[in-house]
Design a protein around this motif. Structure first.
Motif, PDB file in Angstrom:
ATOM      1  N   GLN A 299       0.801  -1.221  -0.352  1.00 39.89           N
ATOM      2  CA  GLN A 299      -0.029  -0.118  -0.320  1.00 39.89           C
ATOM      3  C   GLN A 299       0.967   1.122  -0.161  1.00 39.89           C
ATOM      4  O   GLN A 299       0.532   2.347  -0.561  1.00 39.89           O
ATOM      5  CB  GLN A 299      -0.762   0.035   1.242  1.00 39.89           C
TER       6      GLN A 299
ATOM      7  N   LYS B 209       1.274   4.158  -2.938  1.00 37.06           N
ATOM      8  CA  LYS B 209       0.964   5.521  -2.998  1.00 37.06           C
ATOM      9  C   LYS B 209       2.143   6.165  -3.373  1.00 37.06           C
ATOM     10  O   LYS B 209       1.845   7.816  -3.222  1.00 37.06           O
ATOM     11  CB  LYS B 209       0.649   5.577  -0.913  1.00 37.06           C
TER      12      LYS B 209
ATOM     13  N   THR C  75      -3.620   4.632  -5.760  1.00 38.06           N
ATOM     14  CA  THR C  75      -4.765   3.370  -4.389  1.00 38.06           C
ATOM     15  C   THR C  75      -4.964   1.928  -4.558  1.00 38.06           C
ATOM     16  O   THR C  75      -4.694   1.659  -5.177  1.00 38.06           O
ATOM     17  CB  THR C  75      -5.948   4.040  -4.809  1.00 38.06           C
TER      18      THR C  75
ATOM     19  N   GLN D  40      -6.793  -0.862  -3.257  1.00 35.18           N
ATOM     20  CA  GLN D  40      -8.095  -1.645  -2.685  1.00 35.18           C
ATOM     21  C   GLN D  40      -8.045  -3.348  -2.068  1.00 35.18           C
ATOM     22  O   GLN D  40      -7.502  -3.894  -3.014  1.00 35.18           O
ATOM     23  CB  GLN D  40      -9.753  -1.277  -3.347  1.00 35.18           C
TER      24      GLN D  40
END
Lengths: 212, 262
Positions: B234, B238, B243, B245
């Protein structure tokens, strides 16, 4: 309603809050705690003197230079601006000179008070400027000197206006003189209430923020 | 009359002064907050720039290390295996292989050379630069397929475009980590990769039909416990402005979708 008693109550409350929070409050705020304590004592003495002998002007000749010195010390501790510290002996000498030669004791030391009020405005504005320069994540409400400086700015500007127009209104209109007196009281309330807030909030100082 | 006029004027001046004073204090509060917000933004931008610099360094080091390993595998072990295969071929041609062991060994070595080549490509960051993300991922999927433990599938939707080397190499390494996690922990039978090239965004979806996991529990774990890999994924996504998910439940499939702006 006795406005003077309200004023004394605010002073007493500020002193109590300051004493209660003594261990927590910053060094610069401790100077203001001492100032509030001295102000409370002085105002009680002044009240008694006014009732007994009809005049209390002598008290203010002694108190005003002390107040000036303590405020300078407080601002020096807060901002670390050395000039404020070096100004302390100067304001004491100036107060003494004014009380002996320029406006001797039977008369009201208005010149010195005017000088003091302008000095307070200068100190408050200097603090505001410093507050804008620093880079901080702290909330404005957590800077005790923001409250003190705001109160001081309102008090000083109102008092200068009051001092400047006092004689004119006394001669011309009694009703307006009463309004002016109330404004004076309220500016005093705001000033010393700002101390209560300053003693209660989180004790951030701008000199700490410079160090971070 | 003149006196009354002066009194009124003085009071108006007084009110104006007081008004200015209050306005000054209120304006100061707003100004302070504005400066504070600006300061916070600057700090945040600095932090992001710093983290991106760190990530860039990490990537360079990782790429260099993997490239060195790939080079070493190709030049040393690959060569040794090739020599071994030549020798075995010679032995096979000379007719020494009565029980078929030499032929079997030759096939094993041949398989090892092919696997080694595939691994070398997987390690090599230049492969991504040369052939792009789609090709590299297809190659990675093919490598997994060869293990015969998973049924794999790669789908491409939309018209292909480049995301830039830095973003593609990060995406490739992230995808490798997701696939490796699936291989190690998911007990899945099917692995699906979907690359979706939309006009505004790019989406990379990796899905497995394994045993799933409790996302909340994993994300609450400490740094040294399981979940660090997911957090790292993540964080890396970033840092390239994307992003990530993750959707999973115990006993159900796991799907990770990475979205980047075009």
């Amino acid at each position: 309603m006795n406005w003077y008693l309200v004023y004394l109550f605010i002073l007493a409350l500020a002193t109590m809050v300051g004493v209660f929070r003594f261990k927590v409050i910053s060094t610069s705020n401790k100077c203001f705690l001492l100032l509030v304590l001295i102000t409370l004592i002085v105002e009680i003495i002044a009240w008694q003197l006014a009732m007994k002998s009809g005049t209390n002007i002598i008290v203010y000749h002694i108190f005003t230079p002390m107040q000036c010195a303590l405020v300078l010390l407080g601002y020096y501790k807060e901002t670390k601006i050395k000039v404020f510290f070096y100004l302390i002996p100067f304001v004491i000498v100036l107060g003494t000179v004014t009380s002996i030669w320029i406006q001797p004791i039977p008369s009201f030391n208005s010149y010195y008070i005017c000088f003091e009020l302008f000095l307070f405005i200068f100190l408050a504005l200097t603090f505001f400027k410093r507050l804008l320069i620093i880079e901080t994540n702290q909330k404005l409400k957590n800077f005790p000197f923001f409250w003190i400086s705001s109160g001081m700015l309102i008090f000083s500007i109102t008092s200068i206006f009051d001092l400047g127009t006092h004689n004119f209104f006394i001669d011309s209109n009694t009703y307006l003189d009463i309004i002016l007196r109330y404004i004076r009281y309220f500016s005093n309330y705001i000033y010393y209430s700002s101390f209560i807030v300053a003693f209660l909030v989180k004790q951030n100082t701008i000199s700490d923020q410079y160090g971070k | 009359m003149g006196s009354n006029y002066e009194i009124l004027l003085t009071f108006i001046v007084g009110i104006i002064i007081f008004g200015i004073l209050v306005t000054f204090i209120i304006s100061f509060v707003f100004l302070f907050q504005k400066r504070q917000a600006k300061h916070r933004q600057e700090k945040q931008a600095l932090k992001i720039a710093y983290e991106q610099e760190i990530l860039k360094s990490q990537l360079e080091i990782q790429n260099q290390t993997l490239q060195d390993i790939a080079q070493e595998l190709h030049d040393n072990i690959g060569q040794l295996l090739s020599v071994a295969r030549i020798n075995l071929n010679v032995m096979e041609e000379e007719g020494d292989d009565k029980d078929g062991y030499i032929k079997q060994t030759n096939e094993i070595i041949n398989q090892s050379i092919n696997d080694l080549r595939a691994l070398t490509k997987s390690f090599d960051g230049d492969f991504v630069q040369q052939f792009g993300l789609e090709e590299s991922l297809s190659h990675e999927i093919a490598r997994i397929r060869k293990t015969k433990r998973f049924a794999t599938e790669i789908n491409i939707v939309g018209e292909k475009y480049s995301l830039g080397y830095e973003r593609e190499i990060v995406l490739f390494r992230v995808a490798q980590e997701i696939l490796n996690n699936a291989l190690k922990h998911s007990k899945a039978k099917n692995l699906t990769v979907l690359l979706s090239y939309k006009p505004e965004t790019f989406e990379l979806t990796i899905k497995d039909d394994g045993k799933g996991f409790d996302i909340e529990r994993i994300q609450q774990n400490e740094m040294n416990q399981s979940g660090a890999g997911l957090r790292n994924i993540q964080r890396r996504v970033k840092l390239i402005g994307g992003t990530c998910q993750i959707s999973s439940e115990i006993g159900k499939e796991t799907q990770i979708t990475i979205t980047l702006s075009h």
